[in-house]
Enzyme design. Structure first.
Site, PDB file in Angstrom:
ATOM      1  N   ASP A 265     -10.323   1.288  -4.652  1.00 35.21           N
ATOM      2  CA  ASP A 265     -10.058   2.605  -4.638  1.00 35.21           C
ATOM      3  C   ASP A 265     -10.761   3.556  -6.134  1.00 35.21           C
ATOM      4  OD1 ASP A 265      -8.819   3.061  -2.561  1.00 35.21           O
ATOM      5  OD2 ASP A 265      -6.684   2.372  -3.455  1.00 35.21           O
TER       6      ASP A 265
ATOM      7  N   GLU B 244       1.561  -0.726  -5.149  1.00 42.10           N
ATOM      8  CA  GLU B 244       0.626   0.505  -5.456  1.00 42.10           C
ATOM      9  C   GLU B 244       1.039   1.659  -6.121  1.00 42.10           C
ATOM     10  OE1 GLU B 244      -3.285   3.058  -3.858  1.00 42.10           O
ATOM     11  OE2 GLU B 244      -1.502   2.447  -2.513  1.00 42.10           O
TER      12      GLU B 244
ATOM     13  N   ASP C 262       0.783  -1.165  -0.075  1.00 43.18           N
ATOM     14  CA  ASP C 262       0.244   0.133  -0.057  1.00 43.18           C
ATOM     15  C   ASP C 262       0.989   1.127  -0.088  1.00 43.18           C
ATOM     16  OD1 ASP C 262      -2.514   1.271   0.188  1.00 43.18           O
ATOM     17  OD2 ASP C 262      -1.822   1.888   2.374  1.00 43.18           O
TER      18      ASP C 262
END
Ligand SMILES: [Ca+2]
Ligand SMILES: [Ca+2]
Length: 730
Positions: free
Chosen positions: A529, A461, A432
């Site tokens: 997201d 990410e 992340d």
């Protein structure tokens, strides 16, 4: 050290001064420029105002390239540049101004064969993506100015000379590339030979020199076989289909562990809703996952956390009790593995929760705590609240950022993959906010993870270009949001819908990474997201289906965001995280049928997993795109009609460099419709219904050549005449 300096000098020579200027109609307090060059930080680049507060200027040193930006007036109002040469859509409905920065050496136009070579554009590095080793071949690439050099070859000492092919580029740079067989036993010594009409020139580490000035095989790059480390990524990824599960929203299999504030499964969601999904729920749907044909599950965070999305970790070594126990989780991962499904976890290493024990200790003991070095505190006591007195992710007080200069913090976090890979057989990590963490930590993380399991997968990410982290020392892959962007531009009504844009962007992204890394990409069309694909297509099912077809046929491992396979809708967060609508996951669900077909077709066809991409057609007038995936002597062919009317196209495969002849003269079956296309000698005629696609798979043993071997020649003639008389499929 010297090599590094030379490289830096080369890169810095590209930096060009560009003045951003804004003329205001009324006096302003301050103006900033924010854009792709400063991470869209509205405070990073303050412009200098004239005395009257009307004219604002900012000079920035930018490398040649294309940048998008906006001006920010008085710190809050974002506006386009009224004097911008062009404004562009970012694919999400936002428009930004764009500036193209041409290198200063580009004043004179480039011409092939004029004896002039723009040396500032020439670049080769002995690393990815200019040098790569994959599947027995060394790929060597040279960057040049577009349309500048008549011919480029690479001379490999003791081996031979190979012509480089133009593999694409942008407004400023073209890339030329060639594959050279290499057994990795002998050292390789090579240099580029450029011909632009005034005698041959050699390009090597010393720059560009006339060949006459060269002594022996000087001015050459050397790759030492003994010390060469190819960038190896886990081979299983390109053969996988990933299923992405948001744990609170997939299935509630155990009501007894629900939090007290749990909401009804189908209720309207807020930023703090709990629906009670858990590990038992996944366990109970194992046969569903197995039935889909997927081969890996990516879980959003599962560790103990004070928030429903769990992106604030309170305990890295404990499954959130609302989800289940460590043992339950470990049983799940082993049951998944039994079903041929790997487990990928979401690692949130950039920041922690404030309830994470080391942070909580500093809150309690202030400067006396032994954990003060784990974060960056500006003062004590710790103040959790607006504008916290410690470094936090986006200054959110609930997400204090870990300081990896602390050996203790680093050691603790490196223990996390060890625990879960050992305890639960976890085989991959999605990282992340990965671009915000110290790369040194990622290098140590990679070493740790790969020592435990050389086939473990590391995917960061990153929403844009991932090349800085994909050179072999940090990650194996990124969440391929660039792929998603290209697909959205093609299928959504706000996108250009142009095949040339789609293919241009897909190939640009493909070429920006080593091929084995591109095959290792996590290709998504939606995530926790983003808004869901069907919603972005404004409920138009045919368009959302085209997106799925692209996802399953392009290079990279498809990652299905739970529910996309049953046509769930959802606008941006929190609406994109609805509870899975199990009642619609039925055999009559048209999305589920398509996804199952696509998964099966991909699983059964190696070229779709491992083949090189080859653009065949980008017809913007017909809105038809076609490409091949070529692997050895096989080619799968994909053609998509984005238009609202049927289109006829002819693919003259014989003229396409890169498709082996034996891959053309075969019988193809459309994996989506079952329709059979008889063998043809060269041209494939396709009639494509509105918003439809074909995925043509060669039938094994069906080639004209193999028939020729087995049958009298008249059979071949018959096959040919059938092909030439073949009517367009209806
Ligand atoms: Ca030239
Ligand atoms: Ca539950």
């Amino acid at each position: 050290m010297m090599i590094v300096c030379a490289v830096l000098a080369l890169l810095q020579s590209d930096a060009i001064d560009h003045a951003f200027v804004y003329h205001a109609s009324e006096r302003l307090q301050r103006v900033n420029v924010a854009g792709s060059f400063n991470g869209w930080n509205k405070d990073a680049d303050a412009m200098e105002g004239s005395g009257d507060g009307l004219t604002w200027t900012k000079h920035l040193k930018l490398r040649a390239g294309s940048y998008t930006y906006k001006f920010v007036l008085n710190g809050e109002t974002w506006i386009l540049d009224p004097k911008a040469s062009r404004n562009v859509d970012d694919g999400n409905g936002n428009t930004n101004s764009q500036v193209l920065i041409a290198p200063s050496t580009y004043v004179k136009p480039a011409v092939k064969g004029d004896g002039e070579i723009t040396t500032s554009a020439l670049l080769h590095l002995t690393e990815v993506p200019f040098l790569n080793y994959d599947r027995g071949k060394l790929t060597l690439s040279l960057r040049t100015r577009p349309n500048d050099i008549a011919s480029i070859k690479v001379a490999v000492d003791g081996v031979g000379t190979y012509p480089l092919a133009d593999v694409g580029g942008d407004e400023f740079y073209e890339r030329y590339s060639v594959n050279v067989p290499w057994d990795r036993k002998r050292d390789v010594r090579y240099r580029f030979v450029l011909d632009d009409g005034k005698g041959l020139m050699v390009f090597g580490p010393n720059g560009l020199e006339p060949i006459a000035a060269d002594k022996g095989f000087g001015n050459s790059y050397v790759v030492k076989a003994a010390s060469f480390h190819p960038f190896v990524v886990p081979d299983w990824v390109e053969h996988s289909v990933i299923y992405h599960i948001f744990p609170d929203r997939f299935a509630n299999g155990d009501k007894s562990n629900d939090p007290p504030n749990v909401q009804a499964w189908d209720s309207k969601l807020t930023y703090s809703s709990y629906l009670g999904g858990d590990i038992a729920g996944v366990e109970q749907h194992l046969s569903y996952l197995k039935g889909l044909g997927i081969s890996a599950v990516f879980f959003n965070p599962v560790f103990d956390s004070p928030v429903y999305h769990r992106y604030e970790t309170a305990d890295y070594l404990r499954i959130d009790p609302i989800l289940g126990t460590n043992d339950e989780f470990s049983k799940l991962t082993h049951d998944l593995k039994q079903a041929g499904i790997r487990t990928i976890l979401d690692g949130v290493f950039n920041h922690t929760a404030t309830t994470f024990a080391p942070f909580a200790d500093v809150v309690k003991n202030g400067a006396e705590s032994k954990y003060t070095s784990w974060y960056t505190f500006k003062s004590f006591p710790v103040r959790i609240g607006e504008n916290p007195n410690y470094v936090a992710w986006f200054n959110y007080p609930s997400m204090p950022k870990v300081n990896y200069n602390s050996p203790d913090a680093r050691q603790y976090m490196l223990n996390v993959p060890e625990y879960w890979q050992t305890k639960a057989g976890v085989e991959g990590w999605r990282l992340d906010a990965a671009n915000e963490v110290d790369p040194d930590f990622w290098r140590a993380f990679r070493t740790k993870v790969k020592t435990l399991d050389k086939d473990a997968w590391i995917v960061g990410e990153v929403w844009g270009d991932g090349t800085p982290w994909l050179k072999g020392d940090q990650w194996d892959s990124v969440m391929n949001y660039q792929f998603r962007q290209a697909v959205l531009g093609f299928v959504t009504k706000t996108g250009s819908g142009k095949p040339s844009d789609l293919m241009g962007q897909l190939m640009r992204v493909y070429n920006s990474y080593a091929p084995q890394v591109s095959r290792n990409m996590m290709n998504l069309i939606g995530s926790h997201d983003t808004a869901r694909i069907l919603t972005l297509c404004e409920g138009d099912k045919s368009l959302a289906k085209l997106a799925a077809i692209l996802q399953f046929t392009w290079v990279g491992a498809p990652s299905i965001y739970y529910g996309d396979e049953i046509g769930m809708e959802g606008a941006k967060d929190p609406d994109n995280r609805r509870g899975m609508t199990w009642s619609t996951a039925t055999p009559s669900n048209e999305f589920l049928a398509l996804y199952k077909t696509l998964i099966r077709v991909r699983n059964e066809n190696l070229p779709l997993q491992s083949g090189d991409p080859l653009p065949l057609l980008s017809d913007d007038a017909k809105k038809v795109v076609a490409f091949a995936r070529v692997l050895d002597d096989k080619a799968d062919i994909v053609a998509i009609n984005r238009d609202d009317v049927p289109e006829n196209i002819d693919l003259n495969l014989k003229t396409v460099v890169g498709i082996p002849q034996s891959a053309i003269t075969v019988e193809f079956t459309d994996a989506l419709s079952g329709k059979v296309y008889p063998p043809t000698q060269s041209t494939l005629h396709l009639r494509l219904a509105p918003r439809s696609a074909v995925v043509l798979i060669p039938r094994s043993g069906s080639s004209l050549h193999s028939r020729h071997d087995m049958r009298p020649s008249s059979s071949v003639d018959l096959a040919l005449s059938k092909a030439s008389a073949h009517k367009e499929p209806q």
